[in-house]
Design a protein around this motif. Structure first.
Motif, PDB file in Angstrom:
ATOM      1  N   LEU B 157      20.899 -28.838  46.044  1.00  0.00           N
ATOM      2  CA  LEU B 157      20.391 -29.109  44.689  1.00  0.00           C
ATOM      3  C   LEU B 157      20.464 -27.846  43.846  1.00  0.00           C
ATOM      4  O   LEU B 157      20.106 -26.772  44.313  1.00  0.00           O
ATOM      5  CB  LEU B 157      18.944 -29.614  44.749  1.00  0.00           C
ATOM      6  CG  LEU B 157      18.746 -31.028  45.302  1.00  0.00           C
ATOM      7  CD1 LEU B 157      17.262 -31.287  45.567  1.00  0.00           C
ATOM      8  CD2 LEU B 157      19.301 -32.069  44.334  1.00  0.00           C
ATOM      9  N   GLU B 158      20.905 -27.990  42.599  1.00  0.00           N
ATOM     10  CA  GLU B 158      21.103 -26.818  41.747  1.00  0.00           C
ATOM     11  C   GLU B 158      20.121 -26.767  40.586  1.00  0.00           C
ATOM     12  O   GLU B 158      19.864 -27.769  39.930  1.00  0.00           O
ATOM     13  CB  GLU B 158      22.517 -26.844  41.142  1.00  0.00           C
ATOM     14  CG  GLU B 158      23.528 -26.106  41.971  1.00  0.00           C
ATOM     15  CD  GLU B 158      24.873 -25.995  41.268  1.00  0.00           C
ATOM     16  OE1 GLU B 158      24.905 -25.943  40.019  1.00  0.00           O
ATOM     17  OE2 GLU B 158      25.880 -25.969  41.985  1.00  0.00           O
ATOM     18  N   ALA B 159      19.600 -25.576  40.326  1.00  0.00           N
ATOM     19  CA  ALA B 159      18.805 -25.353  39.118  1.00  0.00           C
ATOM     20  C   ALA B 159      19.754 -25.202  37.928  1.00  0.00           C
ATOM     21  O   ALA B 159      20.968 -25.081  38.115  1.00  0.00           O
ATOM     22  CB  ALA B 159      17.958 -24.109  39.273  1.00  0.00           C
ATOM     23  N   ASP B 160      19.198 -25.209  36.719  1.00  0.00           N
ATOM     24  CA  ASP B 160      20.030 -25.068  35.520  1.00  0.00           C
ATOM     25  C   ASP B 160      20.852 -23.784  35.539  1.00  0.00           C
ATOM     26  O   ASP B 160      21.942 -23.730  34.974  1.00  0.00           O
ATOM     27  CB  ASP B 160      19.150 -25.075  34.256  1.00  0.00           C
ATOM     28  CG  ASP B 160      18.585 -26.455  33.985  1.00  0.00           C
ATOM     29  OD1 ASP B 160      19.129 -27.429  34.550  1.00  0.00           O
ATOM     30  OD2 ASP B 160      17.623 -26.564  33.204  1.00  0.00           O
ATOM     31  N   ASP B 161      20.320 -22.739  36.180  1.00  0.00           N
ATOM     32  CA  ASP B 161      21.050 -21.461  36.215  1.00  0.00           C
ATOM     33  C   ASP B 161      22.086 -21.402  37.336  1.00  0.00           C
ATOM     34  O   ASP B 161      22.694 -20.356  37.563  1.00  0.00           O
ATOM     35  CB  ASP B 161      20.060 -20.287  36.335  1.00  0.00           C
ATOM     36  CG  ASP B 161      19.297 -20.307  37.664  1.00  0.00           C
ATOM     37  OD1 ASP B 161      19.582 -21.187  38.508  1.00  0.00           O
ATOM     38  OD2 ASP B 161      18.413 -19.456  37.848  1.00  0.00           O
ATOM     39  N   GLY B 162      22.307 -22.532  38.036  1.00  0.00           N
ATOM     40  CA  GLY B 162      23.348 -22.575  39.065  1.00  0.00           C
ATOM     41  C   GLY B 162      22.852 -22.199  40.459  1.00  0.00           C
ATOM     42  O   GLY B 162      23.582 -22.385  41.436  1.00  0.00           O
ATOM     43  N   THR B 163      21.637 -21.655  40.563  1.00  0.00           N
ATOM     44  CA  THR B 163      21.074 -21.330  41.877  1.00  0.00           C
ATOM     45  C   THR B 163      20.850 -22.615  42.658  1.00  0.00           C
ATOM     46  O   THR B 163      20.366 -23.604  42.102  1.00  0.00           O
ATOM     47  CB  THR B 163      19.705 -20.635  41.699  1.00  0.00           C
ATOM     48  OG1 THR B 163      19.857 -19.550  40.797  1.00  0.00           O
ATOM     49  CG2 THR B 163      19.157 -20.120  43.030  1.00  0.00           C
ATOM     50  N   THR B 164      21.193 -22.615  43.954  1.00  0.00           N
ATOM     51  CA  THR B 164      20.874 -23.788  44.767  1.00  0.00           C
ATOM     52  C   THR B 164      19.502 -23.599  45.402  1.00  0.00           C
ATOM     53  O   THR B 164      19.004 -22.468  45.522  1.00  0.00           O
ATOM     54  CB  THR B 164      21.906 -24.004  45.887  1.00  0.00           C
ATOM     55  OG1 THR B 164      21.837 -22.892  46.783  1.00  0.00           O
ATOM     56  CG2 THR B 164      23.323 -24.118  45.325  1.00  0.00           C
ATOM     57  N   LEU B 165      18.913 -24.713  45.838  1.00  0.00           N
ATOM     58  CA  LEU B 165      17.626 -24.627  46.533  1.00  0.00           C
ATOM     59  C   LEU B 165      17.778 -23.760  47.777  1.00  0.00           C
ATOM     60  O   LEU B 165      16.903 -22.947  48.089  1.00  0.00           O
ATOM     61  CB  LEU B 165      17.138 -26.023  46.921  1.00  0.00           C
ATOM     62  CG  LEU B 165      15.827 -26.041  47.743  1.00  0.00           C
ATOM     63  CD1 LEU B 165      14.655 -25.499  46.928  1.00  0.00           C
ATOM     64  CD2 LEU B 165      15.528 -27.439  48.269  1.00  0.00           C
ATOM     65  N   GLY B 166      18.905 -23.920  48.471  1.00  0.00           N
ATOM     66  CA  GLY B 166      19.144 -23.117  49.668  1.00  0.00           C
ATOM     67  C   GLY B 166      19.084 -21.624  49.359  1.00  0.00           C
ATOM     68  O   GLY B 166      18.428 -20.846  50.058  1.00  0.00           O
TER      69      GLY B 166
END
Lengths: 416, 416
Positions: B157-166
């Motif tokens: 899953l990705e945040a708006d800034d492209g970071t994934t939950l992982g």
């Protein structure tokens, strides 16, 4: 006296190259004050005015005027003037504004070609920023020409990027001197696209405007209580959106009632509507609305506005919301000059062109000019009533037909 | 068995330091998944769990569990679990989530202090991202714990800034191994703030939830014709805002009718509402709306939704608008376990604490857990029903009182 349809068409099409937008459904343009497209459009107009032998001047706020003073005319006589504007809304149409400017020029050329001998000079005018997309809220150049705004105030107006009108005009080479004074004109006529479907529906090529509606803008605010959409029972809500929805329908009903009871030209619109916090799972806490009310009768505008206020009072009592109502903009209706209107109808009759009376629900520079001199406004048909859109269209035959009426009226008003 | 009010208060107040927001009207916090505030809150919880002698593990999606296996318990027996979440909405309150986590820990400590001897292990749980503010739409950690989402799907899953939950879990040091499996629990209890005013109004300190409402989210679109507010006569308009206003009132009426006729827990809300082009002087051309419908009875949710659809059909016929209706999210009501509810009522009665039945209109991780095991949800009073706001408040006495009921119920469910 005949107008040259192809010459007029070429002028409008050449003007449509500046800021050109090509879309699937039509031809548009974006010509905001002070842009390269605006500079090109202005320079092209000056060239075309000079080609026709007109004396061109640019005033301190960039209004352009070209004066024809034939030998028949007294150079000291108050001129009769006609024109419109060259700026557009973003992605606007090619006729809204330019038709009125180039039709005025074509009317002069038609008089020249036909040997018409007016006793007054005839002035072709293009006002700065009618659309109000960059520096003001609209009708900028004409507001200075009638003294509603001083030159200094106008030049200091700032765009969002911090550029002043003065700087923008300077950069285009269109910051002139002196001031176009509408009070010096003996009369004024503007030809514009109708932006409604009345001419098209009636199959009449030229409209003669009886009055430009007054305009009131109101700001209505409804405040309830934002709350969890799941955890707040129906009987424990103060839902600002539900209350505001009643207000929207009350404004619509008020305008419809005024149309039915007294004035069929009245309109009332809730056009802007902002909900907070605007999330699916939150009961709305507040709504801010922009209301637009217009009519040719100020009394009926007042009726719609007072029913809108009553609606808010009722909602405070019935729904427990808090409301606010402000009326930041209010302009009374502007009747057009009987003398100028008659000239237009007569010109139509002489040329065998049917004309009809109608009102204008949209604002035009002519509203300002009418404060200072006898003013009139002519409409050419708009296909499907669409404007401010690349789909805006007026057939070239209709452009030429309306220009014939304009030319005839100008000749008459010019004392030919 | 008594709980230590001050120990519980210190835990919640220390947790409130992470992402702290101080406002005029209250104390809030912003703790989004993967932020520094979230890391600090998680590390502090692990420390406090270990202080109480619990075995802590972090699963692959960052869910935190601390297990107490007293000598009285069979280590192989299915544990009874309790907890909630530590993340918040932006500028949320200090109780929503943390109360349930630290009350579960306090319940374990209270059992330890009182020498209560459960025959099952007791597990204290904090789920990842219940609020769904950064990576998912909500209930993230519990969705994985019940197998609605795989670990791989969750970590991607990705945040708006492209970071994934992982990546976010890795950076915090909270990407663990294995998976918390709600199906392995013998029972579950969550204590949460009510987010409504029913307990406060009834002056009852603890609510025992009978069912969590189902939730339907609908998207309704009304398309009319954008047009000039001045130049378009009243009888020539297709005003999308006026039509949408009728829809809002129809949804409100439908929910009120269902409340009156069959189910007084039903709610229907038009919460989001976007008007185009949204200018005071333009007749609105389109409105997009988000509709939220909830109840503990799925039938009554269906009734509200079908009346909303009928409203759009009617508006197509009466106002000539085009409409669209979609139902992208639909969750049936979740009844709570009778056995777990009875344990809570009994615990209240043993401790001389009044309890009352009520439903939850808000979603909670317990909705997921209930798919896999006997689950219950307790509420503590919320001052004025306010949540997701620094004004959110639950008195410390009420926190302690609800925790006593939680502890009693856990002892009972744990076989003590």
């Amino acid at each position: 006296m005949d107008v040259d349809r192809e010459r007029l068409r070429e002028d409008i099409e050449e003007n449509a190259e500046f800021g050109r937008i090509e879309t699937d459904s039509g031809r548009g343009r974006t010509v905001l004050t002070g842009t390269e497209a605006n500079r090109e459009a202005r320079e092209h107009l000056v060239e075309r005015l000079e080609d026709a032998g007109l004396d061109v001047r640019i005033d301190a706020v960039g209004n352009v005027a070209g004066r024809w003073t034939p030998e028949s005319a007294d150079p000291e006589a108050a001129p009769v003037a006609a024109g419109s504007h060259l700026d557009s809304v973003p992605e606007g149409g090619i006729f809204d504004g330019p038709l009125g400017v180039y039709a005025a020029l074509e009317a002069v050329r038609a008089m020249q070609d036909a040997g018409v001998e007016p006793t007054r000079p005839v002035e072709v005018v293009s006002f700065t920023e009618e659309e109000g997309q960059r520096f003001a809220s609209g009708l900028l150049g004409s507001s200075v020409a009638v003294g509603e705004r001083t030159v200094e105030e106008a030049l200091a107006l700032e765009a969002d990027d911090g550029t002043t009108l003065g700087e923008a005009l300077e950069a285009m080479g269109f910051r002139g001197e002196g001031l176009l004074d509408a009070g010096e004109w003996d009369g004024w006529l503007e030809l514009h696209v109708e932006q409604s479907e009345r001419l098209e529906s009636a199959d009449v090529p030229v409209g003669v405007v009886t009055a430009i509606t007054g305009i009131t803008h109101c700001e209505a605010t409804v405040r309830g209580e934002a709350n969890h959409a799941g955890a707040t029972p129906m009987d424990d809500r103060t839902d600002a959106l539900a209350a505001a929805s009643e207000f929207v329908l009350d404004v619509e009903r008020a305008a419809n009632e005024v149309v039915a009871e007294s004035s069929d030209t009245a309109v009332g619109t809730v056009g802007s509507f902002d909900v907070r916090p605007n999330a699916t799972n939150v009961v709305p806490g507040a709504v801010e609305m922009g209301v637009d009310v217009r009519d040719v009768e100020y009394d009926s505008m007042e009726t719609v506005v007072s029913r809108a206020r009553e609606s808010l009072d009722r909602l405070e009592g019935e729904r427990g919301v808090e409301t606010e109502f402000a009326r930041p903009f209010d302009l009374e209706p502007t009747p057009m000059s009987d003398r100028v209107r008659q000239s237009a109808h007569d010109a139509g009759e002489r040329a065998g062109i049917e004309t009809m009376d109608l009102h204008s629900g949209a604002a035009h520079d002519t509203m300002h000019v009418a404060e200072k001199t006898d003013a009139g406004l002519l409409f050419a048909p708009s296909r499907d009533g669409i404007s401010h859109n690349p789909k805006e269209w007026t057939d070239w035959d209709d452009c030429a037909t309306a220009t014939r009426v304009l030319a005839g009226a100008l000749a008459d008003l010019g004392g030919a």
